[in-house]
Design an enzyme around this catalytic site. Structure first.
Site, PDB file in Angstrom:
ATOM      1  N   THR A 108      -7.381  17.673  -4.744  1.00  0.00           N
ATOM      2  CA  THR A 108      -6.751  16.647  -5.584  1.00  0.00           C
ATOM      3  C   THR A 108      -7.619  16.404  -6.807  1.00  0.00           C
ATOM      4  O   THR A 108      -8.811  16.115  -6.693  1.00  0.00           O
ATOM      5  CB  THR A 108      -6.576  15.334  -4.789  1.00  0.00           C
ATOM      6  OG1 THR A 108      -5.736  15.626  -3.670  1.00  0.00           O
ATOM      7  CG2 THR A 108      -5.941  14.242  -5.621  1.00  0.00           C
ATOM      8  N   ARG A 148      -4.419  -0.529  -9.701  1.00  0.00           N
ATOM      9  CA  ARG A 148      -3.344  -1.030  -8.835  1.00  0.00           C
ATOM     10  C   ARG A 148      -3.427  -2.548  -8.725  1.00  0.00           C
ATOM     11  O   ARG A 148      -4.196  -3.097  -7.949  1.00  0.00           O
ATOM     12  CB  ARG A 148      -3.433  -0.358  -7.463  1.00  0.00           C
ATOM     13  CG  ARG A 148      -3.294   1.152  -7.604  1.00  0.00           C
ATOM     14  CD  ARG A 148      -3.549   1.931  -6.346  1.00  0.00           C
ATOM     15  NE  ARG A 148      -3.644   3.362  -6.669  1.00  0.00           N
ATOM     16  CZ  ARG A 148      -4.047   4.307  -5.831  1.00  0.00           C
ATOM     17  NH1 ARG A 148      -4.394   3.987  -4.586  1.00  0.00           N
ATOM     18  NH2 ARG A 148      -4.114   5.566  -6.223  1.00  0.00           N
ATOM     19  N   TYR A 192       0.843  -1.199   0.000  1.00  0.00           N
ATOM     20  CA  TYR A 192       0.000   0.000   0.000  1.00  0.00           C
ATOM     21  C   TYR A 192       0.882   1.253   0.000  1.00  0.00           C
ATOM     22  O   TYR A 192       0.616   2.227  -0.702  1.00  0.00           O
ATOM     23  CB  TYR A 192      -0.927   0.002   1.224  1.00  0.00           C
ATOM     24  CG  TYR A 192      -1.694   1.295   1.346  1.00  0.00           C
ATOM     25  CD1 TYR A 192      -2.677   1.621   0.422  1.00  0.00           C
ATOM     26  CD2 TYR A 192      -1.394   2.213   2.356  1.00  0.00           C
ATOM     27  CE1 TYR A 192      -3.348   2.829   0.500  1.00  0.00           C
ATOM     28  CE2 TYR A 192      -2.064   3.418   2.435  1.00  0.00           C
ATOM     29  CZ  TYR A 192      -3.040   3.725   1.509  1.00  0.00           C
ATOM     30  OH  TYR A 192      -3.687   4.924   1.567  1.00  0.00           O
ATOM     31  N   HIS A 210       0.988  11.822  -8.768  1.00  0.00           N
ATOM     32  CA  HIS A 210       0.442  11.055  -7.648  1.00  0.00           C
ATOM     33  C   HIS A 210       1.417   9.945  -7.249  1.00  0.00           C
ATOM     34  O   HIS A 210       1.011   8.854  -6.838  1.00  0.00           O
ATOM     35  CB  HIS A 210      -0.923  10.473  -8.029  1.00  0.00           C
ATOM     36  CG  HIS A 210      -1.914  10.408  -6.896  1.00  0.00           C
ATOM     37  ND1 HIS A 210      -2.986  11.250  -6.783  1.00  0.00           N
ATOM     38  CD2 HIS A 210      -2.007   9.583  -5.823  1.00  0.00           C
ATOM     39  CE1 HIS A 210      -3.692  10.935  -5.705  1.00  0.00           C
ATOM     40  NE2 HIS A 210      -3.115   9.932  -5.102  1.00  0.00           N
ATOM     41  N   TYR A 256     -10.893  15.709  -1.273  1.00  0.00           N
ATOM     42  CA  TYR A 256     -11.467  15.006  -2.407  1.00  0.00           C
ATOM     43  C   TYR A 256     -12.857  15.574  -2.550  1.00  0.00           C
ATOM     44  O   TYR A 256     -13.573  15.732  -1.563  1.00  0.00           O
ATOM     45  CB  TYR A 256     -11.536  13.499  -2.154  1.00  0.00           C
ATOM     46  CG  TYR A 256     -10.251  12.770  -2.443  1.00  0.00           C
ATOM     47  CD1 TYR A 256      -9.618  12.938  -3.664  1.00  0.00           C
ATOM     48  CD2 TYR A 256      -9.678  11.916  -1.518  1.00  0.00           C
ATOM     49  CE1 TYR A 256      -8.426  12.268  -3.950  1.00  0.00           C
ATOM     50  CE2 TYR A 256      -8.493  11.245  -1.799  1.00  0.00           C
ATOM     51  CZ  TYR A 256      -7.873  11.439  -3.016  1.00  0.00           C
ATOM     52  OH  TYR A 256      -6.700  10.779  -3.292  1.00  0.00           O
ATOM     53  N   GLN A 279      -6.144  18.406   2.522  1.00  0.00           N
ATOM     54  CA  GLN A 279      -6.385  17.921   1.151  1.00  0.00           C
ATOM     55  C   GLN A 279      -7.849  17.538   1.023  1.00  0.00           C
ATOM     56  O   GLN A 279      -8.413  16.891   1.908  1.00  0.00           O
ATOM     57  CB  GLN A 279      -5.476  16.711   0.876  1.00  0.00           C
ATOM     58  CG  GLN A 279      -5.691  16.046  -0.481  1.00  0.00           C
ATOM     59  CD  GLN A 279      -6.648  14.869  -0.394  1.00  0.00           C
ATOM     60  OE1 GLN A 279      -6.767  14.228   0.653  1.00  0.00           O
ATOM     61  NE2 GLN A 279      -7.342  14.584  -1.478  1.00  0.00           N
ATOM     62  N   LYS A 294      -3.934  20.119  -6.832  1.00  0.00           N
ATOM     63  CA  LYS A 294      -2.924  19.034  -6.895  1.00  0.00           C
ATOM     64  C   LYS A 294      -3.324  18.031  -7.958  1.00  0.00           C
ATOM     65  O   LYS A 294      -4.347  17.359  -7.811  1.00  0.00           O
ATOM     66  CB  LYS A 294      -2.839  18.357  -5.521  1.00  0.00           C
ATOM     67  CG  LYS A 294      -1.930  17.151  -5.450  1.00  0.00           C
ATOM     68  CD  LYS A 294      -1.799  16.671  -4.016  1.00  0.00           C
ATOM     69  CE  LYS A 294      -0.874  15.496  -3.873  1.00  0.00           C
ATOM     70  NZ  LYS A 294      -1.476  14.224  -4.278  1.00  0.00           N
TER      71      LYS A 294
HETATM   72  C1  LIG Z   1       0.224   5.570   0.643  1.00  0.00           C
HETATM   73  C2  LIG Z   1      -0.143   6.799  -0.127  1.00  0.00           C
HETATM   74  C3  LIG Z   1      -1.410   7.356   0.046  1.00  0.00           C
HETATM   75  C4  LIG Z   1      -1.746   8.518  -0.662  1.00  0.00           C
HETATM   76  N1  LIG Z   1      -2.967   9.096  -0.450  1.00  0.00           N
HETATM   77  C5  LIG Z   1      -3.265  10.269  -1.054  1.00  0.00           C
HETATM   78  C6  LIG Z   1      -4.485  10.938  -0.756  1.00  0.00           C
HETATM   79  O1  LIG Z   1      -5.298  10.471   0.032  1.00  0.00           O
HETATM   80  N2  LIG Z   1      -4.729  12.119  -1.385  1.00  0.00           N
HETATM   81  C7  LIG Z   1      -3.826  12.668  -2.277  1.00  0.00           C
HETATM   82  O2  LIG Z   1      -4.071  13.733  -2.829  1.00  0.00           O
HETATM   83  N3  LIG Z   1      -2.663  12.041  -2.570  1.00  0.00           N
HETATM   84  C8  LIG Z   1      -2.365  10.877  -1.971  1.00  0.00           C
HETATM   85  N4  LIG Z   1      -1.171  10.271  -2.239  1.00  0.00           N
HETATM   86  C9  LIG Z   1      -0.231  10.901  -3.180  1.00  0.00           C
HETATM   87  C10 LIG Z   1       0.738  11.837  -2.454  1.00  0.00           C
HETATM   88  O3  LIG Z   1       0.096  12.997  -1.980  1.00  0.00           O
HETATM   89  C11 LIG Z   1       1.855  12.290  -3.373  1.00  0.00           C
HETATM   90  O4  LIG Z   1       1.315  12.855  -4.531  1.00  0.00           O
HETATM   91  C12 LIG Z   1       2.811  11.159  -3.756  1.00  0.00           C
HETATM   92  O5  LIG Z   1       3.013  10.298  -2.666  1.00  0.00           O
HETATM   93  C13 LIG Z   1       4.125  11.732  -4.210  1.00  0.00           C
HETATM   94  O6  LIG Z   1       4.982  10.731  -4.650  1.00  0.00           O
HETATM   95  P1  LIG Z   1       6.149  10.121  -3.734  1.00  0.00           P
HETATM   96  O7  LIG Z   1       5.480   9.277  -2.707  1.00  0.00           O
HETATM   97  O8  LIG Z   1       6.940   9.322  -4.716  1.00  0.00           O
HETATM   98  O9  LIG Z   1       6.909  11.258  -3.139  1.00  0.00           O
HETATM   99  C14 LIG Z   1      -0.818   9.112  -1.559  1.00  0.00           C
HETATM  100  C15 LIG Z   1       0.447   8.534  -1.712  1.00  0.00           C
HETATM  101  C16 LIG Z   1       0.787   7.392  -1.008  1.00  0.00           C
HETATM  102  C17 LIG Z   1       2.177   6.829  -1.183  1.00  0.00           C
END
Ligand SMILES: Cc1cc2nc3c(=O)[nH]c(=O)nc-3n(C[C@H](O)[C@H](O)[C@H](O)COP(=O)(O)O)c2cc1C
Length: 390
Positions: A170, A179, A35, A289, A144, A142, A265
């Protein structure tokens, strides 16, 4: 030669994000680790994000006095000790009990903004209360956009009441990324299969910390789906609520209702960036993302120059996806971003050792930024403009 990573449990001994990643890998059950780490489909996007940063080579300057350096950064959403903020990640409670609070406290202590996800395990109010010791610490929420706009309005009002300065909408996840690991790990909807249950039974540190006290929920949604709803029920509700009609008119709708900092975002295209500016947003996040959505998406750092050109200083640009080193933040800054959001980098820290691990992750990146800036021959972030890209 392959270098050995830190193999103990003391986050203070981790010297790079990779050490915290190794620690997290030893502690988490397989399904929780996937995850955290995995991307969509063949994970080409995840790898391309790192490859794009790695391929950027800089030309350092020499014989410049770098004895007095500053990396403090003014974001539209508040000041930061460094050109970075902790980005939004949902369901962190699966990695560490109250991980959102650990991350928020680590960010506040480090003088760095923290962005809470709508789908966080800790509520807007609980995170605000846990960081009360640092009244100046910028907190962002953030969002949604749910089909039921009343939910969105309520979340905004709660953020306002709890002193959050910024909203981060987002835009790139109204349809979930494909996934494959998720489909492989779960039998039925989000129920780990037998192989995963067996593996989880061996992760006693995780079991004691996360499972024994009761599995995490999506606390921000308690008012909409009820406190008693299981994470499974909630996940189903969320999937039903994701609004695939989301469009630019909704950004305008949000702009009219939020007078704090509005951050969009999900931008990878220069025309979209210009449109965001026209809608009156304060900042955009150039992101794919973290490779969790469209697997074929361009790495955000590759998309950045054209976007910076199109925006031409009319809005602040932030960037995420693949940031694992302070030098990545400097590269993004050199190409036009004001700073970066940290995703997995700080998640590895919290998954390895809770608040102490998150603090360590932030300290590692902060000191790498400072060290890297000096080695480039720059006493301030603005001097990066003199640095050529090879
Ligand atoms: C486990 C996980 C959960 C995430 N959940 C969200 C989320 O709920 N909302 C969102 O806008 N981005 C979410 N993201 C994306 C992050 O905000 C971000 O864009 C991303 O992790 C950046 O890439 P990096 O992990 O390689 O630095 C999530 C990323 C991960 C790894």
């Amino acid at each position: 030669m392959k270098r050995k990573l830190y193999s103990g449990r003391n986050p203070a001994r981790a010297v790079a994000i990779a050490d915290l990643q190794a620690m997290a890998r030893r502690r988490l059950p397989h399904f929780a680790l996937e995850y955290l780490e995995c991307g969509a489909e063949d994970e080409l996007g995840v790898h391309a994000n790192r490859a794009a940063f790695e391929a950027l080579r800089l030309v350092p300057r020499t014989l410049r006095d770098v004895s007095a350096r500053s990396i403090e950064t003014q974001f539209k959403g508040g000041n930061s000790a460094a050109p970075m903020a902790v980005g939004p990640t949902g369901f962190n409670g699966m990695l560490w009990r109250d991980a959102d609070i650990a991350l928020a406290r680590a960010a506040a202590q480090s003088g760095v903004p923290f962005c809470l996800a709508t789908l966080a395990s800790a509520s807007i109010e609980r995170v605000a209360a846990a960081t009360r010791e640092w009244p100046a610490a910028p907190r962002w929420l953030q969002l949604y956009m749910f089909q039921d706009r009343q939910c969105t309005l309520e979340l905004m009002q709660r953020a306002r009441d709890a002193g959050y300065t910024s909203l981060v909408l987002t835009t790139d996840a109204t349809v979930y990324g494909n996934r494959n690991w998720e489909a492989r790990n779960y039998r039925g909807f989000k129920k780990p299969d037998f192989r995963n249950l067996l593996n989880t039974a061996t992760c006693w540190r995780w079991l004691a910390n996360v499972y024994a006290p009761g599995l995490p929920r999506f606390e921000n949604l308690d008012g909409f789906i009820g406190k008693r709803a299981s994470a499974l029920d909630a996940a189903e509700w969320i999937e039903r609520q994701m609004d695939t009609t989301l469009a630019w008119r909704d950004v305008e709708w949000l702009r009219e209702r939020w007078d704090g900092t509005l951050i969009l975002k999900g931008i990878l295209d220069a025309d979209d960036a210009s449109q965001a500016v026209r809608c009156g947003v304060d900042s955009i996040v150039v992101t794919n993302h973290g490779g969790r959505q469209l697997d074929a998406a361009i790495p955000s750092v590759a998309a950045l120059p054209a976007i910076a050109d199109a925006v031409g200083g009319r809005a602040e640009i932030l960037l995420d996806s693949g940031v694992r080193r302070g030098m990545d933040a400097l590269k993004a800054r050199r190409l036009g971003a004001q700073g970066v959001l940290l995703g997995r980098a700080t998640l590895y820290g919290v998954a390895a050792a809770g608040e102490r691990g998150a603090l360590r992750a932030l300290e590692i990146i902060r000191s790498e930024i400072d060290n890297g800036l000096a080695q480039l021959g720059c006493a301030s972030l603005d001097r990066l403009a003199d640095i050529a890209i090879a």
